[in-house]
Design a protein around this motif. Structure first.
Motif, PDB file in Angstrom:
ATOM      1  N   GLY A 280      35.498-113.647 -38.990  1.00 13.54           N
ATOM      2  CA  GLY A 280      36.859-113.808 -38.505  1.00 13.54           C
ATOM      3  C   GLY A 280      36.985-114.051 -37.024  1.00 13.54           C
ATOM      4  O   GLY A 280      38.097-114.240 -36.513  1.00 13.54           O
ATOM      5  N   VAL A 281      35.874-114.035 -36.293  1.00  9.06           N
ATOM      6  CA  VAL A 281      35.887-114.278 -34.841  1.00  9.06           C
ATOM      7  C   VAL A 281      35.153-115.579 -34.550  1.00  9.06           C
ATOM      8  O   VAL A 281      33.999-115.750 -34.961  1.00  9.06           O
ATOM      9  CB  VAL A 281      35.220-113.117 -34.071  1.00  9.06           C
ATOM     10  CG1 VAL A 281      35.233-113.396 -32.573  1.00  9.06           C
ATOM     11  CG2 VAL A 281      35.914-111.794 -34.383  1.00  9.06           C
ATOM     12  N   ASN A 282      35.830-116.498 -33.865  1.00  3.52           N
ATOM     13  CA  ASN A 282      35.213-117.776 -33.492  1.00  3.52           C
ATOM     14  C   ASN A 282      35.107-117.890 -31.981  1.00  3.52           C
ATOM     15  O   ASN A 282      35.957-117.374 -31.251  1.00  3.52           O
ATOM     16  CB  ASN A 282      36.029-118.946 -34.050  1.00  3.52           C
ATOM     17  CG  ASN A 282      36.062-118.958 -35.561  1.00  3.52           C
ATOM     18  OD1 ASN A 282      37.105-118.789 -36.166  1.00  3.52           O
ATOM     19  ND2 ASN A 282      34.916-119.146 -36.194  1.00  3.52           N
ATOM     20  N   PRO A 283      34.072-118.542 -31.481  1.00  5.53           N
ATOM     21  CA  PRO A 283      33.858-118.598 -30.040  1.00  5.53           C
ATOM     22  C   PRO A 283      34.677-119.687 -29.357  1.00  5.53           C
ATOM     23  O   PRO A 283      35.094-120.665 -29.983  1.00  5.53           O
ATOM     24  CB  PRO A 283      32.365-118.915 -29.935  1.00  5.53           C
ATOM     25  CG  PRO A 283      32.091-119.756 -31.152  1.00  5.53           C
ATOM     26  CD  PRO A 283      32.981-119.200 -32.233  1.00  5.53           C
ATOM     27  N   ALA A 284      34.879-119.515 -28.049  1.00  2.00           N
ATOM     28  CA  ALA A 284      35.542-120.506 -27.203  1.00  2.00           C
ATOM     29  C   ALA A 284      34.628-120.824 -26.031  1.00  2.00           C
ATOM     30  O   ALA A 284      33.825-119.983 -25.606  1.00  2.00           O
ATOM     31  CB  ALA A 284      36.884-119.972 -26.696  1.00  2.00           C
ATOM     32  N   THR A 285      34.751-122.018 -25.481  1.00  2.00           N
ATOM     33  CA  THR A 285      33.895-122.382 -24.348  1.00  2.00           C
ATOM     34  C   THR A 285      34.133-121.454 -23.156  1.00  2.00           C
ATOM     35  O   THR A 285      33.221-121.222 -22.364  1.00  2.00           O
ATOM     36  CB  THR A 285      34.132-123.841 -23.928  1.00  2.00           C
ATOM     37  OG1 THR A 285      35.515-124.042 -23.616  1.00  2.00           O
ATOM     38  CG2 THR A 285      33.709-124.808 -25.028  1.00  2.00           C
ATOM     39  N   SER A 286      35.336-120.906 -23.033  1.00  2.00           N
ATOM     40  CA  SER A 286      35.624-119.988 -21.923  1.00  2.00           C
ATOM     41  C   SER A 286      34.843-118.689 -22.037  1.00  2.00           C
ATOM     42  O   SER A 286      34.701-117.958 -21.053  1.00  2.00           O
ATOM     43  CB  SER A 286      37.125-119.695 -21.860  1.00  2.00           C
ATOM     44  OG  SER A 286      37.600-119.192 -23.097  1.00  2.00           O
ATOM     45  N   ASP A 287      34.308-118.385 -23.226  1.00  2.00           N
ATOM     46  CA  ASP A 287      33.519-117.166 -23.413  1.00  2.00           C
ATOM     47  C   ASP A 287      32.213-117.199 -22.636  1.00  2.00           C
ATOM     48  O   ASP A 287      31.616-116.141 -22.377  1.00  2.00           O
ATOM     49  CB  ASP A 287      33.167-116.970 -24.899  1.00  2.00           C
ATOM     50  CG  ASP A 287      34.372-116.746 -25.784  1.00  2.00           C
ATOM     51  OD1 ASP A 287      35.465-116.464 -25.258  1.00  2.00           O
ATOM     52  OD2 ASP A 287      34.222-116.862 -27.024  1.00  2.00           O
ATOM     53  N   VAL A 288      31.718-118.394 -22.319  1.00  2.00           N
ATOM     54  CA  VAL A 288      30.382-118.521 -21.727  1.00  2.00           C
ATOM     55  C   VAL A 288      30.392-119.277 -20.402  1.00  2.00           C
ATOM     56  O   VAL A 288      29.335-119.620 -19.886  1.00  2.00           O
ATOM     57  CB  VAL A 288      29.415-119.214 -22.718  1.00  2.00           C
ATOM     58  CG1 VAL A 288      29.146-118.331 -23.932  1.00  2.00           C
ATOM     59  CG2 VAL A 288      29.962-120.570 -23.171  1.00  2.00           C
ATOM     60  N   ARG A 289      31.571-119.546 -19.846  1.00  2.00           N
ATOM     61  CA  ARG A 289      31.628-120.337 -18.620  1.00  2.00           C
ATOM     62  C   ARG A 289      30.853-119.654 -17.494  1.00  2.00           C
ATOM     63  O   ARG A 289      31.142-118.526 -17.108  1.00  2.00           O
ATOM     64  CB  ARG A 289      33.082-120.553 -18.189  1.00  2.00           C
ATOM     65  CG  ARG A 289      33.237-121.488 -16.992  1.00  2.00           C
ATOM     66  CD  ARG A 289      34.680-121.631 -16.557  1.00  2.00           C
ATOM     67  NE  ARG A 289      35.510-122.226 -17.598  1.00  2.00           N
ATOM     68  CZ  ARG A 289      36.546-121.618 -18.161  1.00  2.00           C
ATOM     69  NH1 ARG A 289      36.861-120.385 -17.809  1.00  2.00           N
ATOM     70  NH2 ARG A 289      37.259-122.237 -19.084  1.00  2.00           N
ATOM     71  N   GLY A 290      29.839-120.338 -16.976  1.00  2.00           N
ATOM     72  CA  GLY A 290      29.032-119.806 -15.888  1.00  2.00           C
ATOM     73  C   GLY A 290      27.924-118.876 -16.319  1.00  2.00           C
ATOM     74  O   GLY A 290      27.166-118.386 -15.477  1.00  2.00           O
ATOM     75  N   ALA A 291      27.780-118.632 -17.626  1.00  2.00           N
ATOM     76  CA  ALA A 291      26.771-117.691 -18.125  1.00  2.00           C
ATOM     77  C   ALA A 291      25.756-118.410 -19.002  1.00  2.00           C
ATOM     78  O   ALA A 291      25.992-119.515 -19.488  1.00  2.00           O
ATOM     79  CB  ALA A 291      27.445-116.562 -18.903  1.00  2.00           C
ATOM     80  N   ASN A 292      24.630-117.737 -19.247  1.00  2.00           N
ATOM     81  CA  ASN A 292      23.522-118.346 -19.975  1.00  2.00           C
ATOM     82  C   ASN A 292      23.563-118.026 -21.476  1.00  2.00           C
ATOM     83  O   ASN A 292      22.543-118.011 -22.136  1.00  2.00           O
ATOM     84  CB  ASN A 292      22.186-117.864 -19.388  1.00  2.00           C
ATOM     85  CG  ASN A 292      21.020-118.751 -19.774  1.00  2.00           C
ATOM     86  OD1 ASN A 292      21.067-119.966 -19.584  1.00  2.00           O
ATOM     87  ND2 ASN A 292      19.971-118.163 -20.324  1.00  2.00           N
ATOM     88  N   GLY A 293      24.741-117.794 -22.010  1.00  2.00           N
ATOM     89  CA  GLY A 293      24.839-117.340 -23.387  1.00  2.00           C
ATOM     90  C   GLY A 293      25.050-118.426 -24.419  1.00  2.00           C
ATOM     91  O   GLY A 293      25.478-119.544 -24.110  1.00  2.00           O
ATOM     92  N   VAL A 294      24.728-118.069 -25.670  1.00  2.00           N
ATOM     93  CA  VAL A 294      25.076-118.855 -26.856  1.00  2.00           C
ATOM     94  C   VAL A 294      25.848-117.913 -27.776  1.00  2.00           C
ATOM     95  O   VAL A 294      25.348-116.836 -28.114  1.00  2.00           O
ATOM     96  CB  VAL A 294      23.831-119.365 -27.625  1.00  2.00           C
ATOM     97  CG1 VAL A 294      24.247-120.301 -28.759  1.00  2.00           C
ATOM     98  CG2 VAL A 294      22.850-120.053 -26.691  1.00  2.00           C
TER      99      VAL A 294
END
Length: 347
Positions: A280-294
């Protein structure tokens, strides 16, 4: 004592992002940086955000000068240029972390098909390690030539590789529907990336012929144990950073979204930069802005029987310079997360 580092192609977006990340790395210092366009100027005149961390004077590119200055060299050069420089750097004993596409593909013929130019250093293709740490960590350790993956392939291979390898999804029929911020097109000015052309718009580009297709197929074919094809369509977003990839796949047997999530959780349980999101949770590009995450989510469209695997990365960080730094840490035997602890910027 900090290790000296050189960056070739330092005035592009990936070079500037490397400078930002390495400015906070405790084990390295950038001592040589090249730029053909801005040679003779201080780095922070080109990238004011670097401040005092970017006071180094940019030089014209010279492989021997780079090797004299540092034994660790990042090549943030254009495709086709890097392969003319890397052999000399290796001859000089350098550890080379290449951010171009020139050493990502194992077949010279495949490279020449997609990049439409002869590969002038094919003898190095077998030697180069594909720099996706989540899959090839042990091969990267101590390696002298690391070929960093492209941004789109990172966003597709990371979520799909374990599913393909486990036989949880059909290897044929994979659709990768990907959207990227405009920084992925590089810093050179062109009509297609002007604000007045891009703003309030959204478009597909290089339909059916984007070069990153070959990388996706190479890695996923390895996972499947046979050759497969990927239907990949990239789109350009009216924003600076970020990639969101929606991959449409067919589950095998009784597989469903929760089973796929659990498989991904197990595959990436110890990975510092991969997050598998709950149902039920989907990711957004703002979740990782400037970070090294996937960040990865899995959903099931029960009406059609298709599974949707969605991932987000920052194309300049995990899709480029952050992943290059991750590879640096592995190659040098340092803690893999060093210099990459920054959390995402929001809003």
């Amino acid at each position: 004592m900090k290790q000296p580092v050189a960056i070739l192609g330092a005035s592009g977006y990936t070079g500037g992002e490397l400078a930002r990340i390495l400015a906070n790395h405790p084990h390295v210092e950038v001592v040589y940086a090249s730029s053909e366009r801005f040679a003779g100027k201080p780095w922070n005149a080109i990238y004011p955000h670097l401040g005092r961390a970017g006071s180094l004077i940019l030089s014209a590119m010279d492989a021997d000068a780079a090797a004299d200055a540092a034994q660790i060299v990042f090549c943030a050069l254009p495709h086709k240029t890097s392969m003319s420089v890397v052999p000399r750097l290796l001859e000089r004993g350098c550890t080379v972390i290449d951010l171009s596409a020139d050493f990502r593909l194992k077949s010279a013929a495949t490279y020449e098909e997609w990049y439409e130019t002869p590969h002038i250093a094919p003898q190095l293709l077998a030697e180069a390690v594909y720099g996706l740490p989540e899959l090839y960590r042990e091969q990267i350790r101590g390696q002298k030539l690391i070929a960093c993956p492209g941004c789109y392939p990172t966003s597709v291979i990371v979520p799909l590789y374990p599913l393909v390898k486990a036989g949880a999804i059909e290897a044929e029929g994979i659709i990768a529907d990907c959207k990227s911020g405009v920084s992925g097109a590089g810093r050179s000015p062109s009509q297609g990336v002007m604000l007045s052309e891009l703003n309030e718009g959204f478009k597909a580009y290089k339909v059916g012929k984007h070069r990153h297709t070959a990388e996706m197929e190479q890695a996923l074919s390895e996972a499947a144990g046979r050759e497969l094809t990927v239907r990949f369509t990239p789109h350009l977003l009216p924003q600076s950073r970020g990639i969101l990839s929606t991959c449409y796949v067919k589950p095998i047997g009784e597989g469903d979204a929760e089973a796929a999530r659990e498989l991904l959780r197990q595959a990436y349980a110890d990975e510092p930069f991969v997050d598998i999101l709950p149902a039920g949770v989907n990711p957004a590009t703002s979740d990782v802005r400037g970070a090294n995450g996937v960040r990865i989510s899995v959903d099931m469209d029960h009406r059609t029987g298709w599974m949707l695997v969605i991932s987000v990365i920052d194309n300049l960080v995990k899709g480029s310079s952050g992943q290059a730094t991750q590879n640096l840490n592995l190659a040098m035997g340092w803690e893999e997360t060093t210099g990459l602890e920054t959390v995402a910027l929001f809003p």
